[in-house]
Write a protein that holds these residues in place. Structure first.
Motif: not given
Length: 370
Positions: A101, A197, A202, A237-238, A240, A266, A268
């Motif tokens: 992250t 991604e 993320r 999904p990355s 966030g 969303h 992380p």
């Protein structure tokens, strides 16, 4: 929930890794290469130094805070593509050492701003304080003069190289609107999110702090609508959010518990801290305990538990207690206390959930917590 602790590195932090290791439940450090100017590619040898230090104490370094973004990207200048390419290369390097992250922000000129770093509370501890009228009535160029006359002037979270060219930066952002700043963010995201991604990272944007315009600068991560627009701009999904209860909590209209549920897929990374907001718009940071501030920390932890949160969380800014001499907001003692409050709250909800499940009484939790 994976508990982590922000650490500024050997020689830059009064808190040691050995001390952090003794806080129950902390499994990783939140770190950054603070000496690398925004826009430059992070050197691999310096990244490895942090990796070695963390792993020697049994910590992971899954979370970076922050890989700062060059102002040319925020301003949408033609030179931004060079800095975006450096950012992509840094993402790849961080993935290679296990980073999962990356927390970042898109605030112009400054990160978070306070007017007093050591405001005294009723119990004689001190904390970060924001006096709204001081900021509302200040001319940005007066601030430039203050810093020019006092070269040692600084604020936690401010990049030193920015202070050296503050007047130039204010002038650059003078005519930038929120719409333009948001468009420049989306341009950046469309470039870097595919890389993130591909490498299992993320990106997690941090809300504006405070979540309203200051010094006439635009703010674009202030509330639910801003966050929704950013997440919708690049469907991945990355892409966030770093859910910061302290930043968002400064505006009482922000429904943070609702955001936990709406943005569950969303988030992380979570920053958990409390603030007491006064009627005139001033605010001061308090202990993490819900009762001590305006933010329902217990309710936020409950919401995280309800969504089955398995991301990273850290106690954010702490008070300065027991005569600790430390980086403002980043001492050991109050953040350690904050972690224990957060774990105690989490464990309570966990126990109640198990009790309700085993006894087939779905309403038990509601009854105990009402």
């Amino acid at each position: 929930m994976k508990m982590v602790f922000r650490w500024y590195g050997e020689g830059n932090d009064t808190v040691t890794l050995q001390q952090i290791r003794q806080i129950p439940g902390v499994e990783g450090i939140v770190w950054a290469l603070h000496d690398v100017p925004a826009g430059e590619e992070w050197p691999e040898d310096q990244i490895r130094i942090y990796q070695d230090e963390a792993e020697s104490q049994g910590f992971h370094l899954d979370v970076v805070e922050s890989v700062n973004i060059h102002d040319d990207i925020k301003l949408g200048l033609p030179s931004r593509d060079v800095y975006i390419e450096n950012y992509k290369k840094t993402i790849v390097k961080l993935a290679n050492v296990g980073v999962k992250t990356i927390c970042y922000n898109f605030m112009p000129v400054f990160d978070w701003v306070r007017t007093d770093l050591f405001k005294e509370l009723e119990d004689r501890s001190t904390a970060l304080f924001f006096e709204k009228s001081k900021i509302a009535n200040i001319d940005p160029m007066d601030l430039v003069q203050t810093i020019t006359k006092n070269p040692d002037f600084t604020m936690p979270g401010w990049e030193p190289e920015r202070l050296e060219r503050l007047g130039e930066l204010f002038e650059s952002y003078r005519d930038v609107t929120e719409t333009e700043l948001r468009e420049n963010l989306v341009y950046f995201l469309k470039q870097i999110i595919p890389v993130a991604e591909q490498h299992g990272i993320r990106m997690a944007i941090h809300p504006d702090d405070p979540p309203f315009p200051i010094f006439g600068l635009p703010r674009i991560v202030k509330n639910r609508d801003d966050i929704r627009a950013i997440l919708d701009s690049v469907d991945s999904p990355s892409n966030g959010l770093t859910l910061c209860s302290g930043s968002l909590g400064v505006n009482p209209e922000n429904d943070i518990i609702g955001m936990v549920h709406e943005f569950a897929d969303h988030i992380p990374f979570v920053h958990l801290r409390n603030v007491r907001v006064y009627n005139n718009g001033d605010f001061i940071e308090t202990s993490h305990r819900s009762h001590d501030g305006t933010v329902d920390i217990s309710g936020i932890v409950r919401a995280l538990h309800e969504i089955g949160y398995s991301g990273y969380a850290r106690p954010d800014h702490g008070r300065h207690i027991w005569n600790e001499q430390c980086r403002p907001g980043y001492g050991l003692y109050d953040r350690a206390l904050g972690i224990m409050y957060l774990w105690g709250t989490w464990d309570a909800y966990q126990s109640l959930s198990l009790l309700a499940k085993h006894h087939s009484i779905p309403s038990l939790i509601e009854g105990r917590l009402s």
